[in-house]
Design a protein around this motif. Sequence first.
Motif, PDB file in Angstrom:
ATOM      1  N   GLY A  71       0.793  -1.220   0.000  1.00  0.00           N
ATOM      2  CA  GLY A  71       0.000   0.000   0.000  1.00  0.00           C
ATOM      3  C   GLY A  71       0.825   1.269   0.000  1.00  0.00           C
ATOM      4  N   GLY A  72       2.138   1.124   0.004  1.00  0.00           N
ATOM      5  CA  GLY A  72       2.973   2.312   0.001  1.00  0.00           C
ATOM      6  C   GLY A  72       4.425   1.975   0.252  1.00  0.00           C
ATOM      7  N   PHE A  73       5.199   3.030   0.461  1.00  0.00           N
ATOM      8  CA  PHE A  73       6.618   2.858   0.741  1.00  0.00           C
ATOM      9  C   PHE A  73       7.140   4.085   1.472  1.00  0.00           C
ATOM     10  N   ILE A  74       8.297   3.907   2.054  1.00  0.00           N
ATOM     11  CA  ILE A  74       8.975   4.981   2.764  1.00  0.00           C
ATOM     12  C   ILE A  74      10.433   4.980   2.307  1.00  0.00           C
ATOM     13  N   GLY A  75      10.988   6.163   2.097  1.00  0.00           N
ATOM     14  CA  GLY A  75      12.392   6.304   1.714  1.00  0.00           C
ATOM     15  C   GLY A  75      13.035   7.379   2.577  1.00  0.00           C
ATOM     16  N   TYR A  76      14.114   7.016   3.253  1.00  0.00           N
ATOM     17  CA  TYR A  76      14.760   7.970   4.144  1.00  0.00           C
ATOM     18  C   TYR A  76      16.270   7.798   4.092  1.00  0.00           C
ATOM     19  N   ARG A  89      10.732  10.372   1.309  1.00  0.00           N
ATOM     20  CA  ARG A  89       9.517   9.876   0.660  1.00  0.00           C
ATOM     21  C   ARG A  89       8.711   9.025   1.626  1.00  0.00           C
ATOM     22  N   ILE A  90       7.453   9.344   1.703  1.00  0.00           N
ATOM     23  CA  ILE A  90       6.494   8.458   2.354  1.00  0.00           C
ATOM     24  C   ILE A  90       5.200   8.625   1.568  1.00  0.00           C
ATOM     25  N   TYR A  91       4.828   7.576   0.855  1.00  0.00           N
ATOM     26  CA  TYR A  91       3.656   7.662   0.003  1.00  0.00           C
ATOM     27  C   TYR A  91       2.788   6.434   0.175  1.00  0.00           C
ATOM     28  N   LEU A  92       1.503   6.692   0.276  1.00  0.00           N
ATOM     29  CA  LEU A  92       0.505   5.639   0.413  1.00  0.00           C
ATOM     30  C   LEU A  92      -0.512   5.777  -0.710  1.00  0.00           C
ATOM     31  N   ILE A  93      -0.972   4.637  -1.212  1.00  0.00           N
ATOM     32  CA  ILE A  93      -2.004   4.680  -2.246  1.00  0.00           C
ATOM     33  C   ILE A  93      -3.336   5.069  -1.594  1.00  0.00           C
ATOM     34  N   PRO A  94      -4.256   5.639  -2.356  1.00  0.00           N
ATOM     35  CA  PRO A  94      -5.514   6.131  -1.779  1.00  0.00           C
ATOM     36  C   PRO A  94      -6.292   5.076  -0.989  1.00  0.00           C
ATOM     37  N   GLU A  95      -6.227   3.822  -1.412  1.00  0.00           N
ATOM     38  CA  GLU A  95      -7.028   2.776  -0.767  1.00  0.00           C
ATOM     39  C   GLU A  95      -6.656   2.515   0.690  1.00  0.00           C
ATOM     40  N   VAL A  96      -5.449   2.898   1.108  1.00  0.00           N
ATOM     41  CA  VAL A  96      -5.035   2.614   2.490  1.00  0.00           C
ATOM     42  C   VAL A  96      -4.976   3.864   3.362  1.00  0.00           C
ATOM     43  N   LYS A  97      -5.218   5.020   2.777  1.00  0.00           N
ATOM     44  CA  LYS A  97      -5.172   6.245   3.571  1.00  0.00           C
ATOM     45  C   LYS A  97      -6.304   6.239   4.598  1.00  0.00           C
ATOM     46  N   GLY A  98      -5.994   6.781   5.769  1.00  0.00           N
ATOM     47  CA  GLY A  98      -6.977   6.846   6.846  1.00  0.00           C
ATOM     48  C   GLY A  98      -7.112   5.550   7.629  1.00  0.00           C
ATOM     49  N   LYS A  99      -6.229   4.592   7.383  1.00  0.00           N
ATOM     50  CA  LYS A  99      -6.300   3.292   8.064  1.00  0.00           C
ATOM     51  C   LYS A  99      -5.123   3.061   9.014  1.00  0.00           C
ATOM     52  N   GLY A 100      -4.388   4.126   9.326  1.00  0.00           N
ATOM     53  CA  GLY A 100      -3.291   4.022  10.273  1.00  0.00           C
ATOM     54  C   GLY A 100      -1.941   3.660   9.674  1.00  0.00           C
ATOM     55  N   TRP A 101      -1.883   3.501   8.358  1.00  0.00           N
ATOM     56  CA  TRP A 101      -0.623   3.119   7.715  1.00  0.00           C
ATOM     57  C   TRP A 101       0.433   4.213   7.857  1.00  0.00           C
ATOM     58  N   GLY A 102       0.034   5.458   7.711  1.00  0.00           N
ATOM     59  CA  GLY A 102       0.981   6.569   7.829  1.00  0.00           C
ATOM     60  C   GLY A 102       1.547   6.675   9.229  1.00  0.00           C
ATOM     61  N   LYS A 103       0.692   6.557  10.230  1.00  0.00           N
ATOM     62  CA  LYS A 103       1.156   6.596  11.627  1.00  0.00           C
ATOM     63  C   LYS A 103       2.123   5.457  11.902  1.00  0.00           C
ATOM     64  N   GLU A 104       1.798   4.289  11.398  1.00  0.00           N
ATOM     65  CA  GLU A 104       2.661   3.126  11.598  1.00  0.00           C
ATOM     66  C   GLU A 104       3.993   3.304  10.867  1.00  0.00           C
ATOM     67  N   ALA A 105       3.968   3.890   9.688  1.00  0.00           N
ATOM     68  CA  ALA A 105       5.206   4.136   8.939  1.00  0.00           C
ATOM     69  C   ALA A 105       6.096   5.132   9.684  1.00  0.00           C
ATOM     70  N   PRO A 130      -2.356  18.822   2.374  1.00  0.00           N
ATOM     71  CA  PRO A 130      -2.974  18.612   3.685  1.00  0.00           C
ATOM     72  C   PRO A 130      -2.193  17.652   4.578  1.00  0.00           C
ATOM     73  N   ALA A 131      -1.185  16.958   4.021  1.00  0.00           N
ATOM     74  CA  ALA A 131      -0.358  16.055   4.837  1.00  0.00           C
ATOM     75  C   ALA A 131       0.365  16.812   5.947  1.00  0.00           C
ATOM     76  N   LYS A 132       0.528  18.118   5.808  1.00  0.00           N
ATOM     77  CA  LYS A 132       1.174  18.913   6.867  1.00  0.00           C
ATOM     78  C   LYS A 132       0.464  18.694   8.200  1.00  0.00           C
ATOM     79  N   ARG A 133      -0.857  18.688   8.182  1.00  0.00           N
ATOM     80  CA  ARG A 133      -1.623  18.482   9.423  1.00  0.00           C
ATOM     81  C   ARG A 133      -1.355  17.091  10.000  1.00  0.00           C
TER      82      ARG A 133
END
Length: 170
Positions: A71-76, A89-105, A130-133
């Motif tokens: 559902g995505g990837f992270i590059g640091y 880079r931290i990018y998630l596909i639309p289907e997984v947004k709002g499901k905690g994937w970003g917080k977990e990443a 809006p990712a700033k928020r």
Amino acid sequence: MKFIKATEIDIPLIQDLARRSWENAYAEILSEEQLEYMLGTMYSEAEIASHLHQPDYHYFLIEGETDRSFGGFIGYENHYEEKTTKLHRIYLIPEVKGKGWGKEALRFLKERVYENGDDRIILNVNKNNPAKRFYESQGFTVYDEGIFDIGKGFFMDDYLMEFLIHEQMT
């Protein structure tokens, strides 16, 4: 959720995930021309391969627990500056947004950075994104702003954000 270290075999998957994420996240922010230019340069096979050959640059694919799809990837990059990791880079596909994937990443990233001895994570986020928020909700703060010439007459107008590891992880 699993974080799987990416290799050169994964470059087409990273490119696909980036495109799917960017077409959703940046459609209202960037022109089609700038979006294509940035994807073509930042996510070219040669560019990603060069990152994968740098010892301090890491890509991880993010895989779901139940459906085993990515559902995505992270590059640091550790040690980007003294005692500082840059989240490129931290990018998630639309289907997984709002499901905690970003917080977990970000939790995963913070742990890796802490283990690696850096004290700070920095990132750039487009001023209209809006990712700033989201980053603020995860403890990041704005420390500066910047306008960056990326070529072909295109610019990135970003907030520069930071997370101080030892203040919040100890």
